[in-house]
Write a protein that holds these residues in place. Structure first.
Motif, PDB file in Angstrom:
ATOM      1  N   PHE A 128       0.841  -1.193   0.000  1.00 34.66           N
ATOM      2  CA  PHE A 128       0.000   0.000   0.000  1.00 34.66           C
ATOM      3  C   PHE A 128       0.882   1.251   0.000  1.00 34.66           C
ATOM      4  O   PHE A 128       2.037   1.207   0.432  1.00 34.66           O
ATOM      5  N   ILE A 129       0.325   2.345  -0.512  1.00 33.96           N
ATOM      6  CA  ILE A 129       1.015   3.634  -0.538  1.00 33.96           C
ATOM      7  C   ILE A 129       0.039   4.701  -0.039  1.00 33.96           C
ATOM      8  O   ILE A 129      -1.035   4.875  -0.607  1.00 33.96           O
ATOM      9  N   TYR A 130       0.419   5.386   1.027  1.00 38.42           N
ATOM     10  CA  TYR A 130      -0.366   6.505   1.545  1.00 38.42           C
ATOM     11  C   TYR A 130       0.442   7.783   1.342  1.00 38.42           C
ATOM     12  O   TYR A 130       1.622   7.829   1.701  1.00 38.42           O
ATOM     13  N   THR A 131      -0.188   8.810   0.795  1.00 33.68           N
ATOM     14  CA  THR A 131       0.503  10.078   0.572  1.00 33.68           C
ATOM     15  C   THR A 131      -0.361  11.239   1.063  1.00 33.68           C
ATOM     16  O   THR A 131      -1.508  11.061   1.448  1.00 33.68           O
ATOM     17  N   GLY A 132       0.263  12.416   1.030  1.00 33.81           N
ATOM     18  CA  GLY A 132      -0.492  13.616   1.387  1.00 33.81           C
ATOM     19  C   GLY A 132      -0.326  14.061   2.821  1.00 33.81           C
ATOM     20  O   GLY A 132      -0.963  15.010   3.266  1.00 33.81           O
TER      21      GLY A 132
END
Length: 218
Positions: A128-132
């Motif tokens: 998974f990739i979480y950004t921001g």
């Protein structure tokens, strides 16, 4: 409790983006009203905490989010020149075999991260990739991430290269692994008392294995 998920920072931990980011930031100096950073100053800045760096930069707190957004946008056109740190791919492969999930949490853009991972054959190593995340808002995002992925803080590790990464891990009650090959120096990282401080990617594997073995031996 067994470590089930490892969350990595992107810039300075997986990707060697420092020179590109400094170059872009210097190009934007006139627009945002800050002084360009010389190589000599960069060495000094590495010994400051994230909060000290922002204060010393002289950039208005109101302009800072705009600058970060502009840097991320311009980095997209240079992402093909960015390389992973030597040995990080091999370490990721081994780490992935030790835990249930491996993820990414970054204030960089998802577009930049996905492009980098695909160009360097790393896309299959992250679940998974979480950004921001805002500059000092990673702890909130880590908590939301763990809740969504259904992991407990004590089952989790956050890996980063800056003092703010250690701070985010501590606030979210996950273990903090600081890496010294990124932005902040090993001295300033050590002063923040991370759970572990490693100096080369292979040491990441050793730390994760030691954590798992410690649980088994109990």
């Amino acid at each position: 409790m067994t470590i089930k998920v490892i969350i990595f920072d992107f810039d300075g931990t997986i990707a060697d983006t420092l020179n590109a980011i400094v170059s872009i930031t210097n190009r934007l100096a006139a627009q945002f009203g800050h002084k360009p950073i010389s190589q000599e100053e960069l060495v000094q800045i590495k010994n400051l905490s994230s909060r000290q760096i922002i204060k010393q930069s002289g950039i208005s707190i109101f302009k800072f989010p705009l600058l970060v957004g502009k840097v991320k946008a311009e980095l997209n056109s240079e992402i093909q020149t960015i390389k992973p740190f030597l040995g990080i791919k091999e370490a990721l492969i081994e780490v992935k075999s030790e835990v249930d999930r491996v993820g990414m949490l970054s204030s960089n853009s998802k577009e930049n991260i996905v492009a980098f991972l695909e160009m360097n054959g790393l896309q299959d190593l992250f679940d998974f990739i979480y950004t921001g995340a805002t500059l000092f808002g990673k702890s909130k995002v880590i908590k939301e991430l763990l809740k969504q992925e259904k992991f407990k803080p004590e089952e989790s590790v956050y890996v980063g290269d800056e003092t703010r990464d250690i701070e985010a891990a501590r606030r979210s009650r996950t273990k903090a692994i600081a890496v010294s090959w990124g932005f902040n120096s090993k001295e300033v990282l050590a002063a923040q008392n991370p759970d572990f401080l490693v100096h080369q990617p292979s040491e990441l594997v050793e730390v994760i294995k030691s954590l798992q073995q410690a649980v088994i031996s109990k």
